[in-house]
Design an enzyme around this catalytic site. Sequence first.
Site, PDB file in Angstrom:
ATOM      1  CB  CYS A   9      -3.296  -0.306   5.746  1.00 16.13           C
ATOM      2  SG  CYS A   9      -4.358  -0.392   4.299  1.00 16.13           S
ATOM      3  CG  HIS A  56      -6.006  -3.456   1.300  1.00 13.89           C
ATOM      4  ND1 HIS A  56      -5.256  -2.607   0.527  1.00 13.89           N
ATOM      5  CD2 HIS A  56      -6.894  -4.046   0.464  1.00 13.89           C
ATOM      6  CE1 HIS A  56      -5.676  -2.670  -0.734  1.00 13.89           C
ATOM      7  NE2 HIS A  56      -6.668  -3.542  -0.789  1.00 13.89           N
ATOM      8  CD  GLN A  92      -7.939  -4.277  -4.301  1.00 10.78           C
ATOM      9  OE1 GLN A  92      -7.586  -4.376  -3.127  1.00 10.78           O
ATOM     10  NE2 GLN A  92      -9.013  -4.887  -4.775  1.00 10.78           N
ATOM     11  CB  CYS A 147      -0.879  -0.040   1.246  1.00  7.52           C
ATOM     12  SG  CYS A 147      -1.613   1.519   1.712  1.00  7.52           S
ATOM     13  CD  GLU A 148      -0.005   5.419  -3.930  1.00  5.83           C
ATOM     14  OE1 GLU A 148      -0.685   6.453  -4.007  1.00  5.83           O
ATOM     15  OE2 GLU A 148       0.608   4.930  -4.895  1.00  5.83           O
ATOM     16  CG  HIS A 149      -2.465   5.548   1.010  1.00  6.13           C
ATOM     17  ND1 HIS A 149      -3.571   4.874   0.561  1.00  6.13           N
ATOM     18  CD2 HIS A 149      -2.267   6.566   0.144  1.00  6.13           C
ATOM     19  CE1 HIS A 149      -4.032   5.475  -0.525  1.00  6.13           C
ATOM     20  NE2 HIS A 149      -3.264   6.501  -0.796  1.00  6.13           N
ATOM     21  CG  HIS A 150      -0.958   2.952   5.853  1.00  6.14           C
ATOM     22  ND1 HIS A 150      -2.117   2.764   5.134  1.00  6.14           N
ATOM     23  CD2 HIS A 150      -1.209   3.961   6.728  1.00  6.14           C
ATOM     24  CE1 HIS A 150      -3.039   3.615   5.571  1.00  6.14           C
ATOM     25  NE2 HIS A 150      -2.513   4.348   6.527  1.00  6.14           N
TER      26      HIS A 150
END
Length: 184
Positions: free
Chosen positions: A145, A143, A115, A74-77
Site C-alpha cells: 500500500c 507494505h 503490522q 493490509c486490512e485497510h487496502h
Amino acid sequence: MKGACETILNCIGEDPSREGLLKTPKRWAEALLFLTKGYAQTVSDVTNNAVFEEGMGEEGDMVVVRDIDIHSLCEHHMVPFTGKVHVGYIPKKKVLGISKIARIAEVFARRLQVQERLTREIGSAIMEAIDPLGVAVVVECSHMCMVMRGVQKVGSNTVTSSVLGCFKNDSKTRAEFFSIINRR
C-alpha cells in the site's frame, strides 16, 4: 465470492467473459481463502501438542528464531505486506517445537492485518501457549500500500516490536535479543 469478483472486474472496466479472465473469479476466490486461512486456524491447531516440559528457567537461556518469512494482507487496502518475523523467548518450564513458532506467526499473518497488531498477537500467543519468562517479537515488512499506491516509496520498511515479561522489564535481556536478531 466469484460473483463479487465478476462485479469488481466489470467496475474497473474489464470484461469477465474475456478468455483470459474466464477462470479469474474462481482463482481469486481460492487465493483469497488461502491468504486468509488464519481465520480458520487456532494456535492450538498449529502447535499440535509440540509443547515440551524442559524445566529450564535460567535467565539467559534464550531461544531465538529469526528471519521467518511472512505474507499478510493490509486490512485497510487488502494488498500484501511481506517481510520477516524474529521471535525470542526465555522458557520457564516449557519449550515450543521450533517450527511451531513459524506456524504461530502464519496463523496471524494469514488474516487481514495491521503490522502493529500482528506483532502483538504473535507474542501474546506464545506467552499463552507456554507461559515463558518473556517473549520478544520484531516484525519488518514492506507494505505494497506504500509501494504500489499512495506515496509509492519502494524500499521503505516498517519495523514493529512487542516485548513481554522479562524482555519488557530487563533492558539487558531486551538488548541481547536485539543484538542476536541484528547479527548478519
